[in-house]
Design a protein around this motif. Sequence first.
Motif, PDB file in Angstrom:
ATOM      1  N   THR A 224       0.825  -1.217   0.000  1.00  0.00           N
ATOM      2  CA  THR A 224       0.000   0.000   0.000  1.00  0.00           C
ATOM      3  C   THR A 224       0.860   1.268   0.000  1.00  0.00           C
ATOM      4  O   THR A 224       0.409   2.338  -0.402  1.00  0.00           O
ATOM      5  CB  THR A 224      -0.930   0.018   1.232  1.00  0.00           C
ATOM      6  OG1 THR A 224      -0.178  -0.402   2.365  1.00  0.00           O
ATOM      7  CG2 THR A 224      -2.139  -0.861   1.035  1.00  0.00           C
ATOM      8  N   GLN A 225       2.131   1.128   0.448  1.00  0.00           N
ATOM      9  CA  GLN A 225       3.013   2.311   0.448  1.00  0.00           C
ATOM     10  C   GLN A 225       3.518   2.644  -0.952  1.00  0.00           C
ATOM     11  O   GLN A 225       3.936   3.767  -1.217  1.00  0.00           O
ATOM     12  CB  GLN A 225       4.206   2.054   1.378  1.00  0.00           C
ATOM     13  CG  GLN A 225       3.798   2.129   2.816  1.00  0.00           C
ATOM     14  CD  GLN A 225       4.979   1.944   3.740  1.00  0.00           C
ATOM     15  OE1 GLN A 225       6.134   2.005   3.329  1.00  0.00           O
ATOM     16  NE2 GLN A 225       4.683   1.710   4.996  1.00  0.00           N
ATOM     17  N   LEU A 226       3.505   1.631  -1.789  1.00  0.00           N
ATOM     18  CA  LEU A 226       4.057   1.836  -3.138  1.00  0.00           C
ATOM     19  C   LEU A 226       2.965   2.160  -4.162  1.00  0.00           C
ATOM     20  O   LEU A 226       3.189   2.862  -5.142  1.00  0.00           O
ATOM     21  CB  LEU A 226       4.786   0.551  -3.566  1.00  0.00           C
ATOM     22  CG  LEU A 226       5.278   0.488  -4.999  1.00  0.00           C
ATOM     23  CD1 LEU A 226       6.456   1.457  -5.182  1.00  0.00           C
ATOM     24  CD2 LEU A 226       5.739  -0.919  -5.338  1.00  0.00           C
ATOM     25  N   MET A 227       1.761   1.630  -3.840  1.00  0.00           N
ATOM     26  CA  MET A 227       0.729   1.686  -4.901  1.00  0.00           C
ATOM     27  C   MET A 227       0.273   3.119  -5.207  1.00  0.00           C
ATOM     28  O   MET A 227       0.416   4.031  -4.387  1.00  0.00           O
ATOM     29  CB  MET A 227      -0.491   0.860  -4.496  1.00  0.00           C
ATOM     30  CG  MET A 227      -1.288   1.506  -3.407  1.00  0.00           C
ATOM     31  SD  MET A 227      -2.650   0.477  -2.904  1.00  0.00           S
ATOM     32  CE  MET A 227      -3.408   1.566  -1.743  1.00  0.00           C
ATOM     33  N   ASN A 228      -0.264   3.220  -6.394  1.00  0.00           N
ATOM     34  CA  ASN A 228      -0.909   4.467  -6.790  1.00  0.00           C
ATOM     35  C   ASN A 228      -2.319   4.410  -6.201  1.00  0.00           C
ATOM     36  O   ASN A 228      -3.138   3.587  -6.609  1.00  0.00           O
ATOM     37  CB  ASN A 228      -0.938   4.541  -8.323  1.00  0.00           C
ATOM     38  CG  ASN A 228      -1.856   5.634  -8.832  1.00  0.00           C
ATOM     39  OD1 ASN A 228      -2.273   6.497  -8.055  1.00  0.00           O
ATOM     40  ND2 ASN A 228      -2.171   5.582 -10.114  1.00  0.00           N
ATOM     41  N   ALA A 229      -2.593   5.296  -5.233  1.00  0.00           N
ATOM     42  CA  ALA A 229      -3.851   5.174  -4.490  1.00  0.00           C
ATOM     43  C   ALA A 229      -5.038   5.792  -5.219  1.00  0.00           C
ATOM     44  O   ALA A 229      -6.177   5.695  -4.767  1.00  0.00           O
ATOM     45  CB  ALA A 229      -3.697   5.818  -3.123  1.00  0.00           C
ATOM     46  N   SER A 230      -4.760   6.427  -6.318  1.00  0.00           N
ATOM     47  CA  SER A 230      -5.932   6.904  -7.096  1.00  0.00           C
ATOM     48  C   SER A 230      -5.815   6.410  -8.539  1.00  0.00           C
ATOM     49  O   SER A 230      -5.496   7.169  -9.442  1.00  0.00           O
ATOM     50  CB  SER A 230      -6.037   8.429  -7.027  1.00  0.00           C
ATOM     51  OG  SER A 230      -4.786   8.993  -7.308  1.00  0.00           O
ATOM     52  N   PRO A 231      -6.044   5.105  -8.692  1.00  0.00           N
ATOM     53  CA  PRO A 231      -5.889   4.539 -10.027  1.00  0.00           C
ATOM     54  C   PRO A 231      -7.057   4.947 -10.933  1.00  0.00           C
ATOM     55  O   PRO A 231      -8.091   5.410 -10.447  1.00  0.00           O
ATOM     56  CB  PRO A 231      -5.922   3.033  -9.766  1.00  0.00           C
ATOM     57  CG  PRO A 231      -6.777   2.895  -8.560  1.00  0.00           C
ATOM     58  CD  PRO A 231      -6.564   4.119  -7.732  1.00  0.00           C
ATOM     59  N   LEU A 232      -6.861   4.726 -12.217  1.00  0.00           N
ATOM     60  CA  LEU A 232      -7.953   4.980 -13.161  1.00  0.00           C
ATOM     61  C   LEU A 232      -8.980   3.875 -13.002  1.00  0.00           C
ATOM     62  O   LEU A 232      -8.636   2.694 -13.080  1.00  0.00           O
ATOM     63  CB  LEU A 232      -7.423   4.932 -14.590  1.00  0.00           C
ATOM     64  CG  LEU A 232      -6.694   6.174 -15.087  1.00  0.00           C
ATOM     65  CD1 LEU A 232      -6.103   5.898 -16.460  1.00  0.00           C
ATOM     66  CD2 LEU A 232      -7.671   7.345 -15.177  1.00  0.00           C
ATOM     67  N   MET A 233     -10.219   4.284 -12.724  1.00  0.00           N
ATOM     68  CA  MET A 233     -11.256   3.267 -12.535  1.00  0.00           C
ATOM     69  C   MET A 233     -12.467   3.625 -13.402  1.00  0.00           C
ATOM     70  O   MET A 233     -12.869   4.789 -13.427  1.00  0.00           O
ATOM     71  CB  MET A 233     -11.681   3.234 -11.069  1.00  0.00           C
ATOM     72  CG  MET A 233     -10.613   2.621 -10.190  1.00  0.00           C
ATOM     73  SD  MET A 233     -11.308   2.031  -8.668  1.00  0.00           S
ATOM     74  CE  MET A 233     -11.349   3.488  -7.713  1.00  0.00           C
ATOM     75  N   VAL A 234     -12.985   2.605 -14.065  1.00  0.00           N
ATOM     76  CA  VAL A 234     -14.212   2.851 -14.842  1.00  0.00           C
ATOM     77  C   VAL A 234     -15.226   1.769 -14.542  1.00  0.00           C
ATOM     78  O   VAL A 234     -14.861   0.617 -14.290  1.00  0.00           O
ATOM     79  CB  VAL A 234     -13.963   2.905 -16.366  1.00  0.00           C
ATOM     80  CG1 VAL A 234     -13.298   4.187 -16.782  1.00  0.00           C
ATOM     81  CG2 VAL A 234     -13.176   1.710 -16.857  1.00  0.00           C
ATOM     82  N   GLU A 235     -16.475   2.181 -14.585  1.00  0.00           N
ATOM     83  CA  GLU A 235     -17.563   1.236 -14.357  1.00  0.00           C
ATOM     84  C   GLU A 235     -17.763   0.421 -15.627  1.00  0.00           C
ATOM     85  O   GLU A 235     -17.746   0.965 -16.736  1.00  0.00           O
ATOM     86  CB  GLU A 235     -18.856   2.017 -14.056  1.00  0.00           C
ATOM     87  CG  GLU A 235     -19.203   2.127 -12.592  1.00  0.00           C
ATOM     88  CD  GLU A 235     -19.501   0.779 -11.937  1.00  0.00           C
ATOM     89  OE1 GLU A 235     -20.208  -0.039 -12.553  1.00  0.00           O
ATOM     90  OE2 GLU A 235     -19.023   0.547 -10.800  1.00  0.00           O
ATOM     91  N   VAL A 236     -17.969  -0.868 -15.458  1.00  0.00           N
ATOM     92  CA  VAL A 236     -18.102  -1.755 -16.620  1.00  0.00           C
ATOM     93  C   VAL A 236     -19.305  -1.378 -17.497  1.00  0.00           C
ATOM     94  O   VAL A 236     -19.325  -1.639 -18.691  1.00  0.00           O
ATOM     95  CB  VAL A 236     -18.166  -3.231 -16.150  1.00  0.00           C
ATOM     96  CG1 VAL A 236     -19.494  -3.523 -15.473  1.00  0.00           C
ATOM     97  CG2 VAL A 236     -17.909  -4.180 -17.308  1.00  0.00           C
ATOM     98  N   LYS A 237     -20.288  -0.682 -16.905  1.00  0.00           N
ATOM     99  CA  LYS A 237     -21.498  -0.337 -17.669  1.00  0.00           C
ATOM    100  C   LYS A 237     -21.258   0.815 -18.662  1.00  0.00           C
ATOM    101  O   LYS A 237     -22.068   1.054 -19.537  1.00  0.00           O
ATOM    102  CB  LYS A 237     -22.622   0.054 -16.698  1.00  0.00           C
ATOM    103  CG  LYS A 237     -23.209  -1.130 -15.977  1.00  0.00           C
ATOM    104  CD  LYS A 237     -24.193  -0.693 -14.925  1.00  0.00           C
ATOM    105  CE  LYS A 237     -23.663  -1.040 -13.555  1.00  0.00           C
ATOM    106  NZ  LYS A 237     -24.410  -0.530 -12.444  1.00  0.00           N
TER     107      LYS A 237
END
Length: 430
Positions: free
Chosen positions: A74-87
């Motif tokens: 969690t310290q390395l990850m990008n905490a605001s990734p690109l997310m899209v709804e499948v719909k």
Amino acid sequence: MNDLTQLMVAMEPLSPDLTINEVAEILLSEENRRFLCIPVVDRGRPIGTVSRNQLESIFMTIYGRDLYGKNKVTQLMNASPLMVEVKLPMEQAAQYITANMQAPITEDFVITHDGVYHGMGSVIDLLSAMERRVAERNVELGKAYRSLKESQSQLVHSEKMASLGQMVAGVAHEINTPLGYVKNNVEMAHEIHKDMVGLVAGFKALLALFDAEDADERAVSLQLQQVEAMAAEFEENFPQEDVAGLYGDTLYGIEQISEMVLNLKNFSRLDQAAVSNVSVNECIDSALLIAKNVVKHKAEVVKAYGEIPNVSCSPSQINQVFLNLLTNAAQSIDDFGTITVKTWAEGGYVHASVQDNGKGIERQHLKKIFDPFFTTKPVGKGTGLGLSITFKILQQHKGKLRVGSEPGAGTRFVISLPLQQTQPVLKEAV
Ligand SMILES: Nc1ncnc2c1ncn2[C@@H]1O[C@H](COP(=O)(O)OP(=O)(O)OP(=O)(O)O)[C@@H](O)[C@H]1O
Ligand SMILES: [Mg+2]
């Protein structure tokens, strides 16, 4: 099937409890080589992504692995990734992703279903899917464009056929009038001929009596009286000057008919190529003759022709231009008015104006009158193609078309044709 599901990869997500070292093993393993990012999911909810880039940058620094490897992912990850709804439809997803992407191309995106982790999508796959889609759309658009072009040319064709029909009706009317009196005159000549045959027979009988050996004076004088009476009646019925006039009129009628036929032939000449030495004044006369039937009940035509040099143009197309302008002028007049046609030469151009004192053109319509299908006339009366065809013809002649109008007072169209065509005029106007 939803668009985005086509791109989705059901990737096993990382648990937030894993260390960076453990994640490195997973991300660098053979089966995950092709992924740029791996999602981190906490109780079904995606909370970030770890990208191959980030991991490599840590592992490439001296002691990076030892210093950070035991830390939580969690310290390395990008905490605001690109997310899209499948719909979301693919186009909208692509728009959203390209607008919010921070590391172009190396950043994949998380696909969620009602906020719950669903799978991963790669930007590269998205790009190629969009590219395929654009190509498909292009093919569809091309097809639509071709069919639109086809129906436009069919419409233009039917407009031409309709105006041809109108023109033919007008010309038929013009031919019918002289044809009517030529027919009458020929019938009259037939009567004259019948009477003359009687007279000749009378004279022959008289001559026979003169020649006979046993000529009876009474019979001769009787026949003489009869012939005299016939001749007197003939002269009374058909006075000489009338008969002479009859032939004169008939010839005039026939001349009118042949002039009309010749004009019609000139008017609709199929070769549309430009020829040199065309007299614009003659083109107007030609159009006036063809439009006579439409114009004569609506306006007096005043001609103010100037001494103008001949131009090089396609005469049948220029005839068509004048026919359109004259027809419009006549149709703009409610009762009876005046149409003034003027020609002059100036600055390397021959100009011709067609001016009417009809109802004029509303200011808000002026911009639209050259658009195809713009018409203020009732259905069946106008197709709205006359001026757009006129405009196109002048464009192809490197000429100009201008208009000035005052509602309630009238309209004036001015066309200008260059004295010389720099390029051959195209075959078809539309
Ligand atoms: N001389 C004019 N006076 C008034 N309005 C005109 C005149 N010429 C054109 N217009 C206006 O411009 C419109 C478009 O003219 P255009 O010749 O393109 O089509 P149309 O005459 O309506 O139909 P079509 O020519 O196909 O029979 C007309 O409907 C009319 O409103
Ligand atoms: Mg018109």
